[in-house]
Design a protein around this motif. Structure first.
Motif, PDB file in Angstrom:
ATOM      1  N   THR A   1       0.982  -1.086  -0.088  1.00  0.00           N
ATOM      2  CA  THR A   1      -0.211  -0.044  -0.115  1.00  0.00           C
ATOM      3  C   THR A   1       0.914   1.248  -0.015  1.00  0.00           C
ATOM      4  O   THR A   1       2.054   1.160   0.282  1.00  0.00           O
ATOM      5  N   LYS A   2       0.212   2.283  -0.373  1.00  0.00           N
ATOM      6  CA  LYS A   2       1.095   3.576  -0.335  1.00  0.00           C
ATOM      7  C   LYS A   2       1.012   4.461   0.828  1.00  0.00           C
ATOM      8  O   LYS A   2      -0.225   4.451   1.247  1.00  0.00           O
ATOM      9  N   TYR A   3       2.058   4.925   1.513  1.00  0.00           N
ATOM     10  CA  TYR A   3       1.746   5.808   2.732  1.00  0.00           C
ATOM     11  C   TYR A   3       2.936   6.855   2.454  1.00  0.00           C
ATOM     12  O   TYR A   3       4.267   6.464   2.274  1.00  0.00           O
ATOM     13  N   LEU A   4       2.418   8.142   2.563  1.00  0.00           N
ATOM     14  CA  LEU A   4       3.383   9.318   2.593  1.00  0.00           C
ATOM     15  C   LEU A   4       4.142   9.169   1.224  1.00  0.00           C
ATOM     16  O   LEU A   4       5.428   9.631   1.186  1.00  0.00           O
ATOM     17  N   GLY A   5       3.676   8.824  -0.014  1.00  0.00           N
ATOM     18  CA  GLY A   5       4.307   8.625  -1.178  1.00  0.00           C
ATOM     19  C   GLY A   5       5.069   7.488  -1.348  1.00  0.00           C
ATOM     20  O   GLY A   5       5.854   7.660  -2.480  1.00  0.00           O
TER      21      GLY A   5
ATOM     22  N   ALA B   1       7.839  -2.818  -5.035  1.00  0.00           N
ATOM     23  CA  ALA B   1       6.811  -1.850  -5.705  1.00  0.00           C
ATOM     24  C   ALA B   1       7.194  -0.444  -5.772  1.00  0.00           C
ATOM     25  O   ALA B   1       6.819   0.061  -6.620  1.00  0.00           O
ATOM     26  N   GLN B   2       7.780   0.018  -4.864  1.00  0.00           N
ATOM     27  CA  GLN B   2       8.350   1.266  -4.911  1.00  0.00           C
ATOM     28  C   GLN B   2       9.477   1.482  -5.903  1.00  0.00           C
ATOM     29  O   GLN B   2       9.119   2.451  -6.701  1.00  0.00           O
ATOM     30  N   GLN B   3      10.213   0.541  -6.125  1.00  0.00           N
ATOM     31  CA  GLN B   3      11.140   0.669  -7.473  1.00  0.00           C
ATOM     32  C   GLN B   3      10.260   0.553  -8.775  1.00  0.00           C
ATOM     33  O   GLN B   3      10.705   1.469  -9.588  1.00  0.00           O
TER      34      GLN B   3
ATOM     35  N   LYS C   1       8.368   3.835 -13.797  1.00  0.00           N
ATOM     36  CA  LYS C   1       7.344   4.014 -14.326  1.00  0.00           C
ATOM     37  C   LYS C   1       7.148   5.577 -14.468  1.00  0.00           C
ATOM     38  O   LYS C   1       7.032   6.402 -15.471  1.00  0.00           O
ATOM     39  N   LYS C   2       7.330   6.313 -13.200  1.00  0.00           N
ATOM     40  CA  LYS C   2       7.183   7.749 -13.264  1.00  0.00           C
ATOM     41  C   LYS C   2       8.377   8.555 -14.037  1.00  0.00           C
ATOM     42  O   LYS C   2       7.988   9.621 -14.628  1.00  0.00           O
TER      43      LYS C   2
END
Length: 333
Positions: free
Chosen positions: A269-273, A284-286, A291-292
């Motif tokens: 899940t996403k928390y504070l970006g 998942a963050q990588q 992607k961004k």
């Protein structure tokens, strides 16, 4: 001005511009729009002075727990993320697991009750001249809505904390500070960054950890009671539960039984970006960052051409100031 309780009434009259949120599938619901309050500049200057004074009192006299990060000078989202990661890995080192329930509060700032806010400020020993200022500041406000050429009649606002106001961050940390008093021992914890909060439970199994979370949510003086007394209902459909365990752990992850609904554990899940996943391997963050970065690189190429567009010098400044800073956000994790 504070001692004499003087406030210039026209400063409380402002315009609220309603903007579309981009990329929404439907625009027939209020959540598809973003209101922007255009406040009086002198009023914002005065609010900033009061906010700095309240923040100074909080830091100097430690009026709030140290795990309340939002609006605190020198504290950032990365501090909160590092502390959560440390708590989880510390549990792993002693052979335990950690379950974290990320909370989502509906309309945190607009739903704030003035009387409860003033009560909390007094409880934390904020001087009366500031509590009176806040009480008068949030009373008698008038706004006018503007949307697609339409201008509404004046609307009186006698509740809520003005989101985006220089004083809003300083006030809301006192409004929801009671959430941090819910955990009662070392195997329970809570953390708040403005309106982003979570409850953490450490135990030998996830079943025991979920029982601890359910107790913190439903007991007297727990999260559910706080949401009622503070007019801050939870968005139960957006609750996120992650059962953190080492990648080699085979412990089962049962559902979390709450009176309102059953919450199933999620992988990430996403928390504070930042995307947290159950093994803290940051995959998942990588993937999100890659992607961004690809999207930003494509957008930069569109504004740099051989015959037109910005020069490479300014493109480099744009890349360093925006793309690189966002790419490296929390990279030290």
């Amino acid at each position: 001005m504070l001692d004499k309780n003087l406030q210039y009434s026209p400063w409380k009259t402002f315009t609220t511009v309603i903007l579309h949120k981009p990329g929404k599938p439907h625009y027939d619901v209020p959540k598809a729009y973003r209101p922007i309050a255009l406040l009086n500049t002198m009023w914002k200057v005065l609010s900033m002075i009061v906010a700095n004074q309240i923040s100074f009192l909080m830091e100097n006299y430690q009026l709030l727990p140290r795990n309340h990060f939002g609006g605190c000078p020198g504290w950032t989202t990365t501090n909160a993320i590092h502390l959560l990661t440390l708590r989880i890995k510390s549990a792993w080192q002693v052979g335990k697991v950690a379950a974290v329930l990320f909370l989502d509060i509906k309309g945190a700032f607009p739903n704030a009750i003035l009387e409860r806010l003033v009560h909390n400020l007094r409880k934390q020993r904020i001087p009366s001249k500031y509590t009176k200022f806040v009480s008068n500041m949030l009373c008698g406000r008038v706004t006018t809505l503007k949307f697609n050429g339409y201008t509404s009649a004046p609307i009186h606002i006698d509740n809520s904390i003005g989101q985006g106001d220089p004083l809003s961050m300083a006030l809301y940390q006192y409004y929801n500070g009671d959430l941090l008093n819910i955990p009662s021992n070392k195997d329970k914890d809570a953390m708040v960054f403005v309106d982003d909060s979570f409850m953490l439970a450490i135990a030998d199994t996830f079943k025991e950890a979920h029982e601890i979370l359910a107790n913190m949510m439903g007991r007297e003086g727990g999260v559910v009671e706080w949401t009622t007394t503070h007019n801050s209902p939870l968005e139960y459909s957006k609750l996120a539960l992650i059962d953190f365990a080492h990648c080699q752990s085979q412990k089962s992850r049962p559902s979390l039984q709450l009176p309102q609904r059953v919450v199933e554990p999620v992988v990430s899940t996403k928390y504070l970006g930042v995307f947290f996943n159950q093994n803290l391997n940051w995959k998942a963050q990588q993937a999100h960052v890659i992607k961004k970065c690809t999207q930003w690189a494509a957008q930069l190429r569109q504004i740099v051409k051989q015959t037109w567009g910005i020069t490479p010098k300014y493109m480099r400044q744009l890349y360093i100031s925006i793309v690189l800073s966002r790419t490296l956000y929390t990279v030290n994790l």
